[in-house]
Design a protein around this motif. Structure first.
Motif, mmCIF file in Angstrom:
data_model
loop_
_atom_site.group_PDB
_atom_site.id
_atom_site.type_symbol
_atom_site.label_atom_id
_atom_site.label_comp_id
_atom_site.label_asym_id
_atom_site.label_seq_id
_atom_site.Cartn_x
_atom_site.Cartn_y
_atom_site.Cartn_z
ATOM 1 N N UNK A 1 0.831 -1.206 0.000
ATOM 2 C CA UNK A 1 0.000 0.000 0.000
ATOM 3 C C UNK A 1 0.865 1.256 0.000
ATOM 4 N N UNK A 2 1.924 1.248 0.813
ATOM 5 C CA UNK A 2 2.837 2.400 0.845
ATOM 6 C C UNK A 2 3.513 2.600 -0.509
ATOM 7 N N UNK A 3 3.908 1.500 -1.162
ATOM 8 C CA UNK A 3 4.505 1.618 -2.494
ATOM 9 C C UNK A 3 3.518 2.227 -3.479
ATOM 10 N N UNK A 4 2.272 1.804 -3.385
ATOM 11 C CA UNK A 4 1.241 2.298 -4.282
ATOM 12 C C UNK A 4 1.009 3.800 -4.060
ATOM 13 N N UNK B 1 12.855 3.636 -1.645
ATOM 14 C CA UNK B 1 11.744 3.200 -0.795
ATOM 15 C C UNK B 1 11.007 2.028 -1.430
ATOM 16 N N UNK B 2 10.718 2.128 -2.709
ATOM 17 C CA UNK B 2 9.995 1.044 -3.389
ATOM 18 C C UNK B 2 10.800 -0.246 -3.404
ATOM 19 N N UNK B 3 12.098 -0.148 -3.636
ATOM 20 C CA UNK B 3 12.947 -1.342 -3.632
ATOM 21 C C UNK B 3 13.001 -2.012 -2.273
ATOM 22 N N UNK B 4 13.101 -1.190 -1.233
ATOM 23 C CA UNK B 4 13.144 -1.725 0.131
ATOM 24 C C UNK B 4 11.830 -2.401 0.498
ATOM 25 N N UNK B 5 10.727 -1.733 0.181
ATOM 26 C CA UNK B 5 9.406 -2.292 0.504
ATOM 27 C C UNK B 5 9.096 -3.529 -0.324
ATOM 28 N N UNK B 6 9.523 -3.544 -1.583
ATOM 29 C CA UNK B 6 9.269 -4.702 -2.438
ATOM 30 C C UNK B 6 9.996 -5.943 -1.929
ATOM 31 N N UNK B 7 11.260 -5.785 -1.566
ATOM 32 C CA UNK B 7 12.020 -6.921 -1.036
ATOM 33 C C UNK B 7 11.371 -7.469 0.228
ATOM 34 N N UNK B 8 10.957 -6.578 1.107
ATOM 35 C CA UNK B 8 10.295 -7.009 2.340
ATOM 36 C C UNK B 8 8.994 -7.747 2.026
ATOM 37 N N UNK B 9 8.234 -7.229 1.087
ATOM 38 C CA UNK B 9 6.959 -7.856 0.723
ATOM 39 C C UNK B 9 7.156 -9.267 0.190
ATOM 40 N N UNK B 10 8.159 -9.443 -0.623
ATOM 41 C CA UNK B 10 8.412 -10.763 -1.206
ATOM 42 C C UNK B 10 8.728 -11.779 -0.115
ATOM 43 N N UNK C 1 19.383 8.694 0.190
ATOM 44 C CA UNK C 1 18.871 9.898 -0.457
ATOM 45 C C UNK C 1 18.593 10.996 0.568
ATOM 46 N N UNK C 2 17.972 12.052 0.141
ATOM 47 C CA UNK C 2 17.753 13.207 1.024
ATOM 48 C C UNK C 2 16.657 12.996 2.055
ATOM 49 N N UNK C 3 15.821 11.974 1.885
ATOM 50 C CA UNK C 3 14.689 11.796 2.809
ATOM 51 C C UNK C 3 15.122 11.228 4.156
ATOM 52 N N UNK C 4 16.111 10.348 4.157
ATOM 53 C CA UNK C 4 16.603 9.751 5.391
ATOM 54 C C UNK C 4 15.615 8.836 6.090
ATOM 55 N N UNK C 5 14.711 8.181 5.327
ATOM 56 C CA UNK C 5 13.771 7.271 5.974
ATOM 57 C C UNK C 5 14.505 6.030 6.475
ATOM 58 N N UNK C 6 14.055 5.463 7.580
ATOM 59 C CA UNK C 6 14.756 4.302 8.145
ATOM 60 C C UNK C 6 14.582 3.053 7.281
ATOM 61 N N UNK C 7 15.689 2.438 6.953
ATOM 62 C CA UNK C 7 15.692 1.208 6.159
ATOM 63 C C UNK C 7 15.736 -0.017 7.064
ATOM 64 N N UNK C 8 16.318 0.114 8.244
ATOM 65 C CA UNK C 8 16.563 -1.050 9.093
ATOM 66 C C UNK C 8 15.300 -1.840 9.436
ATOM 67 N N UNK C 9 14.124 -1.218 9.661
ATOM 68 C CA UNK C 9 12.969 -2.080 9.964
ATOM 69 C C UNK C 9 12.587 -2.996 8.799
ATOM 70 N N UNK C 10 12.758 -2.480 7.588
ATOM 71 C CA UNK C 10 12.399 -3.280 6.421
ATOM 72 C C UNK C 10 13.461 -4.335 6.131
#
Length: 164
Positions: A21-24, A47-56, A122-131
C-alpha cells in the motif's frame, strides 16, 4: 502450534500489505506531482525497492505452505506416485537449502543494519533497518514452513496438502 504459525503468517501478510500500500501511495503521489508540478520524489526508487524486497519475503511462507509457487509440470502427468513424491521431497529439500542460505545472509545484513540504525542514502533519510529486519523474519518463517513440510513428507504417505 498451528494457530501460532497461522497468526504469525497473518501478521507478516498484514505488514506485507501495508508495504505494498505504501509503495502504491508513493508511486501515485510521484506520478501526480511529476505530471502536475514537474517535481518528482527523490526517495521513490529506494523506498519502493526496500518495501518490495520485504513484501516478497514476508509473503514467502504462505505461498510455500499453499504450494502456490510458479511451477512447470510438463512431465508430472507421466510420473508415477513414487516419482512425484520423490521430486516433491527433493524440491522441498533444495528449496530449504537455498532459502536457508538466503535467510542466513539476510539475518547478517539485518543485524548490521539495525546496529547502525540504517537510513536511506537519499535526502529523505527514511529508516531502512525495519524493512531489512522484515526480510529475514519472512524468510525464517518460510524455512520453518519447509521444515514442517519435509517432516510431514517423511512421516506420512499421503501427498502434501495445505491443512487449515
Amino acid at each position: 502450534m498451528n494457530k501460532l504459525i497461522h497468526w504469525t503468517e497473518k501478521a507478516a501478510l498484514a505488514v506485507c500489505a501495508g508495504a505494498v500500500f505504501m509503495m502504491m501511495i508513493v508511486g501515485a503521489i510521484d506520478i501526480v506531482m511529476g505530471n502536475v508540478l514537474g517535481f518528482y520524489l527523490s526517495y521513490k526508487v529506494e523506498l519502493s525497492g526496500t518495501l518490495l524486497a520485504s513484501s516478497i519475503f514476508l509473503a514467502c511462507s504462505p505461498v510455500q505452505r499453499g504450494n502456490e509457487h510458479i511451477r512447470v509440470d510438463l512431465f508430472e502427468s507421466s510420473m508415477g506416485d513414487k516419482t512425484k513424491k520423490a521430486t516433491t521431497f527433493l524440491g522441498t529439500l533444495c528449496g530449504l537449502l537455498f532459502i536457508g542460505l538466503i535467510t542466513y545472509g539476510l539475518w547478517h545484513q539485518a543485524i548490521n543494519s539495525v546496529m547502525i540504525f540504517e537510513v536511506s542514502a537519499d535526502t529523505s533519510g527514511f529508516p531502512i533497518w525495519p524493512w531489512k529486519l522484515a526480510c529475514p523474519i519472512g524468510a525464517s518463517l518460510c524455512v520453518l514452513t519447509m521444515i514442517g513440510q519435509l517432516t510431514q513428507q517423511i512421516f506420512t504417505s499421503s501427498p502434501l496438502k495445505e491443512s487449515t
